[in-house]
Design a protein around this motif. Structure first.
Motif, PDB file in Angstrom:
ATOM      1  N   UNK A   7       0.841  -1.189   0.000  1.00 47.26           N
ATOM      2  CA  UNK A   7       0.000   0.000   0.000  1.00 47.26           C
ATOM      3  C   UNK A   7       0.877   1.241   0.000  1.00 47.26           C
ATOM      4  N   UNK A   8       0.552   2.175  -0.880  1.00 45.44           N
ATOM      5  CA  UNK A   8       1.232   3.470  -0.972  1.00 45.44           C
ATOM      6  C   UNK A   8       0.184   4.511  -0.609  1.00 45.44           C
ATOM      7  N   UNK A   9       0.271   5.071   0.583  1.00 44.80           N
ATOM      8  CA  UNK A   9      -0.825   5.916   1.068  1.00 44.80           C
ATOM      9  C   UNK A   9      -0.375   6.735   2.269  1.00 44.80           C
ATOM     10  N   UNK A  76      -1.602  -1.136  -4.088  1.00 42.81           N
ATOM     11  CA  UNK A  76      -2.682  -0.151  -3.974  1.00 42.81           C
ATOM     12  C   UNK A  76      -2.083   1.233  -3.758  1.00 42.81           C
ATOM     13  N   UNK A  77      -2.603   2.223  -4.456  1.00 36.36           N
ATOM     14  CA  UNK A  77      -2.208   3.610  -4.247  1.00 36.36           C
ATOM     15  C   UNK A  77      -3.397   4.367  -3.682  1.00 36.36           C
ATOM     16  N   UNK A  78      -3.190   5.024  -2.553  1.00 35.39           N
ATOM     17  CA  UNK A  78      -4.249   5.792  -1.918  1.00 35.39           C
ATOM     18  C   UNK A  78      -3.928   7.274  -1.912  1.00 35.39           C
ATOM     19  N   UNK A  79      -3.807   7.856  -0.723  1.00 38.63           N
ATOM     20  CA  UNK A  79      -3.643   9.305  -0.600  1.00 38.63           C
ATOM     21  C   UNK A  79      -2.293   9.779  -1.134  1.00 38.63           C
ATOM     22  N   UNK A  80      -2.328  10.588  -2.182  1.00 38.98           N
ATOM     23  CA  UNK A  80      -1.140  11.263  -2.723  1.00 38.98           C
ATOM     24  C   UNK A  80      -1.559  12.711  -2.967  1.00 38.98           C
ATOM     25  N   UNK A  81      -1.125  13.610  -2.096  1.00 43.76           N
ATOM     26  CA  UNK A  81      -1.727  14.940  -2.077  1.00 43.76           C
ATOM     27  C   UNK A  81      -1.053  15.952  -2.993  1.00 43.76           C
ATOM     28  N   UNK A 103      -6.961   4.198  -5.721  1.00 40.72           N
ATOM     29  CA  UNK A 103      -8.079   4.780  -4.985  1.00 40.72           C
ATOM     30  C   UNK A 103      -7.830   6.279  -4.909  1.00 40.72           C
ATOM     31  N   UNK A 104      -8.498   7.080  -5.744  1.00 36.13           N
ATOM     32  CA  UNK A 104      -8.182   8.516  -5.832  1.00 36.13           C
ATOM     33  C   UNK A 104      -8.744   9.289  -4.643  1.00 36.13           C
TER      34      UNK A 104
END
Length: 266
Positions: A7-9, A76-81, A103-104
């Motif tokens: 997970x990348x988040x 999985x890629x999640x929060x990238x601000x 997951x945008x």
């Protein structure tokens, strides 16, 4: 072999969403969890009070450390601000030949914005075309496509098609923000449009639902399931976690789902 997912988040200090929800979901579904932290949030069930981004070079270093050592089966890629963070993640995705679940994450359950406005276009240009599947909710799909929030199946399909046209391998447009007795998601991969429905759960314990669903899809992919089956199993897992979460007493606001409902009762 041991199934491994990455997970990348961002981190959620309250434990209900982000990296923490992903690791819980991977673990509950029998998958070893690795992680790359993109941001640290001061967050609880009532809202987000602070966000501090991890520097892009450190994000890249984390990706290199994990992916040069572990046999990662799904990502999985999640929060990238920020745009800079998105760029280094996209570079890593390309270098390691990954097809992530994206997951945008744009807005927290509490309503706090988590993605900077200028980063939306970078996300669309750099990560959407490299994704196996994109999993926006209704407000996120509207932001990604520039269309009004969908209120019926036809509008959902138009937005799914628009995201596919941006290069996504498939889209799961989540209907949790809709109305009615059922929560209906729309899966579209350019060939088939499938409606996946479950009874809508009336609960205030819905923090981290988007993270949890995307993480469950990722875990199922790491275990060898085909994409459609991975999505079906993930939706069933989240539904059960929402039902069990109604009995959790976590925090004073919108509490989390019960990730470990199969292992211990609320």
């Amino acid at each position: 072999m041991t199934a491994i997912a990455l997970t990348i988040a961002g981190s959620d200090s309250g434990g209900g969403a982000g990296i923490q929800a992903d690791i819980k979901t991977f673990s509950a579904l029998g998958v070893y969890a690795a992680s790359v932290l993109t941001a640290v949030t001061a967050q609880n069930t009532r809202g987000v009070t602070a966000v501090e981004d991890i520097s892009p070079p450190l994000v890249a270093a984390q990706m290199d450390a994990v992916l040069t050592d572990l046999s990662v089966g799904a990502v999985k890629i999640g929060m990238v601000s920020r745009s800079e963070t998105i760029a280094v993640i996209a570079d890593g995705v390309l270098r390691f030949g990954l097809r992530p679940v994206l997951d945008p994450v744009m807005v927290a359950t509490s309503g706090d914005r988590l993605l900077q406005a200028d980063a939306v276009e970078t996300l669309k240009a750099e990560l959407v075309p490299r994704s196996l599947i994109v999993t926006p909710n209704l407000p996120e799909a509207a932001l990604l496509t520039g269309m009004p929030i969908a209120t019926d199946r036809a509008a959902m399909l138009r937005q799914a098609e628009a995201i596919m046209n941006a290069g996504a391998g498939a889209v799961l447009l989540k209907g949790g923000h809709g109305t009615g007795a059922d929560s209906t998601d729309l899966f579209f991969d350019g060939r088939q449009a499938l409606e996946l429905s479950a009874s809508r759960i009336e609960t205030r314990h819905d923090h981290g639902t988007g993270c949890t669903l995307a993480a469950a899809i990722t875990a199922n992919l790491a275990r060898g399931h085909e994409l459609v089956e991975a999505v079906r199993l993930a939706k069933a897992y989240l539904h059960d976690a929402l039902v069990a979460g109604r009995s959790l007493a976590i925090g004073q606001g919108r509490g989390p789902v019960h990730h470990f409902h199969r292992w211990w009762p609320a």
